[in-house]
Design a protein around this motif. Structure first.
Motif, PDB file in Angstrom:
ATOM      1  N   GLU A 113      27.082  10.715  -5.174  1.00 29.46           N
ATOM      2  CA  GLU A 113      27.604   9.632  -3.974  1.00 29.46           C
ATOM      3  C   GLU A 113      28.296  10.646  -2.974  1.00 29.46           C
ATOM      4  OE1 GLU A 113      29.389   5.986  -5.343  1.00 29.46           O
ATOM      5  OE2 GLU A 113      27.317   4.960  -5.455  1.00 29.46           O
ATOM      6  N   SER A 114      29.301  11.400  -3.611  1.00 26.40           N
ATOM      7  CA  SER A 114      30.224  12.343  -2.741  1.00 26.40           C
ATOM      8  C   SER A 114      29.315  13.283  -1.726  1.00 26.40           C
ATOM      9  CB  SER A 114      31.123  13.272  -3.913  1.00 26.40           C
ATOM     10  OG  SER A 114      31.718  14.057  -2.935  1.00 26.40           O
ATOM     11  N   ASP A 115      29.496  13.398  -0.639  1.00 25.57           N
ATOM     12  CA  ASP A 115      28.874  14.522   0.193  1.00 25.57           C
ATOM     13  C   ASP A 115      29.327  15.777  -0.131  1.00 25.57           C
ATOM     14  OD1 ASP A 115      28.083  12.427   1.791  1.00 25.57           O
ATOM     15  OD2 ASP A 115      29.667  12.452   3.397  1.00 25.57           O
ATOM     16  N   THR A 116      30.442  16.176  -1.097  1.00 22.32           N
ATOM     17  CA  THR A 116      30.583  17.380  -1.387  1.00 22.32           C
ATOM     18  C   THR A 116      29.783  17.864  -2.811  1.00 22.32           C
ATOM     19  OG1 THR A 116      32.356  16.827  -3.059  1.00 22.32           O
ATOM     20  CG2 THR A 116      33.028  17.083  -0.698  1.00 22.32           C
ATOM     21  N   ILE A 117      29.126  17.067  -3.374  1.00 25.90           N
ATOM     22  CA  ILE A 117      28.302  17.150  -4.570  1.00 25.90           C
ATOM     23  C   ILE A 117      26.955  17.165  -4.500  1.00 25.90           C
ATOM     24  CG2 ILE A 117      28.017  16.429  -6.971  1.00 25.90           C
ATOM     25  CD1 ILE A 117      31.060  15.482  -6.952  1.00 25.90           C
ATOM     26  N   GLN A 118      26.158  18.183  -5.189  1.00 23.36           N
ATOM     27  CA  GLN A 118      24.706  17.750  -5.472  1.00 23.36           C
ATOM     28  C   GLN A 118      24.381  17.841  -6.884  1.00 23.36           C
ATOM     29  OE1 GLN A 118      21.808  20.726  -3.881  1.00 23.36           O
ATOM     30  NE2 GLN A 118      20.245  19.073  -3.530  1.00 23.36           N
ATOM     31  N   VAL A 119      23.599  17.042  -7.368  1.00 18.30           N
ATOM     32  CA  VAL A 119      23.133  16.950  -8.604  1.00 18.30           C
ATOM     33  C   VAL A 119      21.567  17.332  -8.696  1.00 18.30           C
ATOM     34  CG1 VAL A 119      22.979  15.571 -10.678  1.00 18.30           C
ATOM     35  CG2 VAL A 119      24.602  14.920  -9.021  1.00 18.30           C
ATOM     36  N   LEU A 120      21.471  18.361  -9.647  1.00 14.10           N
ATOM     37  CA  LEU A 120      20.291  18.993  -9.774  1.00 14.10           C
ATOM     38  C   LEU A 120      19.975  18.635 -11.208  1.00 14.10           C
ATOM     39  CD1 LEU A 120      20.920  21.955  -7.470  1.00 14.10           C
ATOM     40  CD2 LEU A 120      19.376  20.050  -6.891  1.00 14.10           C
ATOM     41  N   VAL A 121      18.187  18.755 -11.373  1.00 14.73           N
ATOM     42  CA  VAL A 121      18.004  18.755 -12.795  1.00 14.73           C
ATOM     43  C   VAL A 121      16.489  19.780 -12.657  1.00 14.73           C
ATOM     44  CG1 VAL A 121      16.698  17.330 -14.607  1.00 14.73           C
ATOM     45  CG2 VAL A 121      18.753  16.570 -13.424  1.00 14.73           C
ATOM     46  N   ASP A 122      16.413  20.647 -13.743  1.00 17.68           N
ATOM     47  CA  ASP A 122      15.190  21.600 -13.631  1.00 17.68           C
ATOM     48  C   ASP A 122      14.083  20.703 -14.084  1.00 17.68           C
ATOM     49  OD1 ASP A 122      13.164  23.424 -14.268  1.00 17.68           O
ATOM     50  OD2 ASP A 122      14.721  24.709 -15.159  1.00 17.68           O
ATOM     51  N   PRO A 123      12.956  20.750 -13.250  1.00 20.58           N
ATOM     52  CA  PRO A 123      11.763  19.849 -13.490  1.00 20.58           C
ATOM     53  C   PRO A 123      11.198  20.154 -14.926  1.00 20.58           C
ATOM     54  CG  PRO A 123      11.696  20.930 -11.176  1.00 20.58           C
ATOM     55  CD  PRO A 123      12.733  21.368 -12.026  1.00 20.58           C
ATOM     56  N   GLU A 124      11.565  21.219 -15.477  1.00 25.02           N
ATOM     57  CA  GLU A 124      10.940  21.606 -16.865  1.00 25.02           C
ATOM     58  C   GLU A 124      11.648  20.812 -17.714  1.00 25.02           C
ATOM     59  OE1 GLU A 124       8.519  23.966 -17.828  1.00 25.02           O
ATOM     60  OE2 GLU A 124       8.134  24.274 -15.703  1.00 25.02           O
ATOM     61  N   ASP A 125      12.904  20.317 -17.262  1.00 20.86           N
ATOM     62  CA  ASP A 125      13.383  19.224 -18.267  1.00 20.86           C
ATOM     63  C   ASP A 125      13.047  17.959 -18.325  1.00 20.86           C
ATOM     64  OD1 ASP A 125      15.082  21.562 -19.159  1.00 20.86           O
ATOM     65  OD2 ASP A 125      16.872  20.899 -18.030  1.00 20.86           O
ATOM     66  N   ILE A 126      12.119  17.667 -17.537  1.00 20.08           N
ATOM     67  CA  ILE A 126      11.532  16.236 -17.512  1.00 20.08           C
ATOM     68  C   ILE A 126      10.344  16.211 -18.266  1.00 20.08           C
ATOM     69  CG2 ILE A 126      10.777  14.194 -16.050  1.00 20.08           C
ATOM     70  CD1 ILE A 126      13.808  15.068 -15.417  1.00 20.08           C
ATOM     71  N   ASP A 127      10.648  15.834 -19.560  1.00 21.87           N
ATOM     72  CA  ASP A 127       9.462  15.833 -20.684  1.00 21.87           C
ATOM     73  C   ASP A 127       9.658  14.666 -21.567  1.00 21.87           C
ATOM     74  OD1 ASP A 127       7.321  16.928 -21.865  1.00 21.87           O
ATOM     75  OD2 ASP A 127       8.547  18.110 -23.068  1.00 21.87           O
ATOM     76  N   TYR A 128       8.620  14.073 -21.775  1.00 14.13           N
ATOM     77  CA  TYR A 128       8.506  12.991 -22.626  1.00 14.13           C
ATOM     78  C   TYR A 128       7.430  13.104 -23.774  1.00 14.13           C
ATOM     79  CZ  TYR A 128      10.988  11.250 -18.492  1.00 14.13           C
ATOM     80  OH  TYR A 128      11.736  11.115 -17.421  1.00 14.13           O
ATOM     81  N   ASP A 129       7.714  12.649 -24.770  1.00 15.58           N
ATOM     82  CA  ASP A 129       6.652  12.567 -25.736  1.00 15.58           C
ATOM     83  C   ASP A 129       6.100  11.233 -25.889  1.00 15.58           C
ATOM     84  OD1 ASP A 129       8.617  11.467 -27.430  1.00 15.58           O
ATOM     85  OD2 ASP A 129       8.567  13.196 -28.944  1.00 15.58           O
ATOM     86  N   GLU A 130       5.376  10.846 -26.711  1.00 12.84           N
ATOM     87  CA  GLU A 130       4.733   9.339 -26.945  1.00 12.84           C
ATOM     88  C   GLU A 130       5.935   8.288 -27.173  1.00 12.84           C
ATOM     89  OE1 GLU A 130       1.465   6.615 -29.517  1.00 12.84           O
ATOM     90  OE2 GLU A 130       1.408   8.775 -29.175  1.00 12.84           O
ATOM     91  N   LEU A 131       6.780   8.845 -28.389  1.00  7.03           N
ATOM     92  CA  LEU A 131       7.940   7.982 -28.816  1.00  7.03           C
ATOM     93  C   LEU A 131       8.838   7.832 -27.361  1.00  7.03           C
ATOM     94  CD1 LEU A 131       8.418   9.167 -32.314  1.00  7.03           C
ATOM     95  CD2 LEU A 131       7.715   7.114 -31.582  1.00  7.03           C
ATOM     96  N   SER A 132       9.217   8.781 -26.703  1.00  2.00           N
ATOM     97  CA  SER A 132      10.068   8.893 -25.530  1.00  2.00           C
ATOM     98  C   SER A 132       9.554   7.771 -24.552  1.00  2.00           C
ATOM     99  CB  SER A 132      10.116  10.179 -24.986  1.00  2.00           C
ATOM    100  OG  SER A 132      11.073  10.935 -25.682  1.00  2.00           O
TER     101      SER A 132
END
Length: 456
Positions: free
Chosen positions: A209-228
């Motif tokens: 929410e802060s204008d001074t912060i950006q949150v980032l996630v590596d697309p490679e980390d978005i991973d799900y198996d069947e149980l997930s």
């Protein structure tokens, strides 16, 4: 039936248990609520980040409970030191232990002793008098190990400017440290995937929410198996978390001066240091889902160039003198409410002792869990009273406990004293002409006690 009950610990768990007892319609129950600190409310006052006013609003409902006639606050009293468990047995029909969990679990990896427990930092920025007054925030790149709400709070406070927090109740010493914060990049690390993160969705969204912060996630980390995927379908909160994280992963870096990177499938294996012992990095091993609900290492290691490491891997409770304690699980052994002689559960119950909250089940769950915990415990206590299982105390006068405290020279504080402390903190906030706000916390123990101690 008339009962007098001692509840030890004036955080949410203890207050909810107290409320359920005094509201019981079948018995006339009076509660004395003991608290080690000079002020009540536990982790709601000293464990919630100052920029979370919504969660702080819980204090209002807890305040209403403490205003009730059948409940007395007796603060600045350490059970096990100032008075003993046996003392409480002598003065009350039953004792409920709700002392919570405030200390950090250890980070058990090479170099882990160089890492700072998140609870230590939380205690600092929340103005807890038992923790540090000054904090070295000279590191430009920082690692936070853990993917729960405490890790979110620590990361967000590290990434915010001191000026952004001047609208909150932080005391002057905290502001002086935070305004000199040098952190530009914060890396959060979780060993498993997005579907296993322990965030709550609102807190995860508020991270950005802060204008001074950006949150980032590596697309490679978005991973799900069947149980997930099954977990996502079964739990709306987990699915919302995953949606927010997926949005963070679709971004490109912008010009926000502070970045928070959330890394999944990275298991910390070593805190790296130089010859002087200063932290130079964090080494992680890449993990992958094993399709059976777990993870396995890939043998790929990464060294992240950070100069400070915090670990938010869980809180732990501390033993109470005279009460059995499970050193492996850091809880009081119990059957859901009764305190057991030992963790085996085969040797029976401790006389008149009950337990609720995190010291009962470990530091997991939210306020709703705390309420259900308290109901389970108080239902057991009342059932035991109905069955005639609670031995009558040898001291029956309602004010005899104060005679004992005065005899021992215990400088106790009261609920009336909390009103005076509350008034003093509000006055400090209003008097700050540069940064006026609703409240400014008083930090020093003796200064707090100067307002809240019993004036008799």
């Amino acid at each position: 039936m008339s009962l007098r009950v001692a509840v030890v610990g004036a955080g949410p768990a203890g207050i909810y248990a107290s409320d359920m007892l005094i509201r019981n319609e079948e018995h006339d129950i009076h509660v004395d609520l003991f608290e080690q600190m000079p002020a009540p409310f536990g982790l709601i006052r000293y464990g919630v980040a100052p920029d979370h006013p919504r969660i702080k609003g819980i204090v209002k409902s807890l305040h209403n409970v403490l205003d009730k006639d059948k409940l007395r606050l007796i603060a600045n009293v350490t059970v096990g030191r100032d008075i003993t468990i046996d003392d409480l047995r002598d003065y009350y029909d039953a004792v409920v232990l709700s002392t919570g969990a405030v200390r950090d679990r250890e980070l058990l990896i090479p170099g882990g002793d160089k890492s700072i427990g998140a609870g230590e930092f939380v205690g600092f920025y929340d103005g807890n008098p038992r923790f540090e007054r000054d904090w070295n925030l000279g590191a430009k790149e920082v690692a936070v190990i853990g993917v729960g709400n405490v890790a979110l709070d620590v990361s967000r406070i590290l990434a915010k400017t001191g000026e952004e927090l001047t609208v909150t109740e932080i005391p002057d010493n905290v502001y002086e440290s935070l305004k000199n914060n040098q952190a530009e990049v914060v890396h959060m690390f979780g060993r498993r995937g997005p579907a296993q993160a322990k965030f709550t969705p609102k807190e995860l969204r508020e991270l950005d929410e802060s204008d001074t912060i950006q949150v980032l996630v590596d697309p490679e980390d978005i991973d799900y198996d069947e149980l997930s995927e099954e977990v996502r379908r079964a739990d709306k909160s987990i699915d919302l978390n995953c949606q927010v994280l997926e949005q963070y992963a679709m971004r490109e870096p912008d010009d926000a001066p502070h970045k928070i990177y959330i890394h999944f499938f990275e298991e910390p294996v070593e805190v790296l240091t130089d010859d002087s012992g200063a932290i130079t990095g964090l080494r992680t091993e890449r993990q992958e889902l094993d399709g059976e609900g777990g993870i396995r290492g890939t043998g790929k290691f990464t060294d992240w160039p950070v100069q400070q490491v915090y670990h938010a891997v869980g809180y732990r409770s501390e033993p109470i003198e005279g009460v059995p304690f499970d050193l492996n699980r850091h809880v009081i052994p119990n059957d859901g409410g009764h305190v057991l002689h030992d963790a085996s559960g085969e040797t029976g119950f401790e006389d008149k002792l009950y337990v609720t909250g995190w010291i009962k089940r470990g530091p997991i769950g939210l306020i709703g869990n705390t309420k259900s915990d308290a109901k389970e415990t108080t239902d057991m206590l009342i059932a035991d009273a109905d069955a005639g299982l609670l031995a009558a105390p040898s001291h029956t006068g309602e004010d005899e406990i104060f005679d004992l405290l005065r005899e021992r020279g215990v400088d106790y504080a009261t609920w009336e004293g909390w009103y005076k402390l509350d008034e003093a903190e509000r006055a400090l906030g209003a008097a700050d002409t540069e940064h006026p706000r609703e409240r400014k916390k008083i930090v020093e123990w003796e200064d707090m006690l100067g307002h809240s101690r019993f004036q008799g």
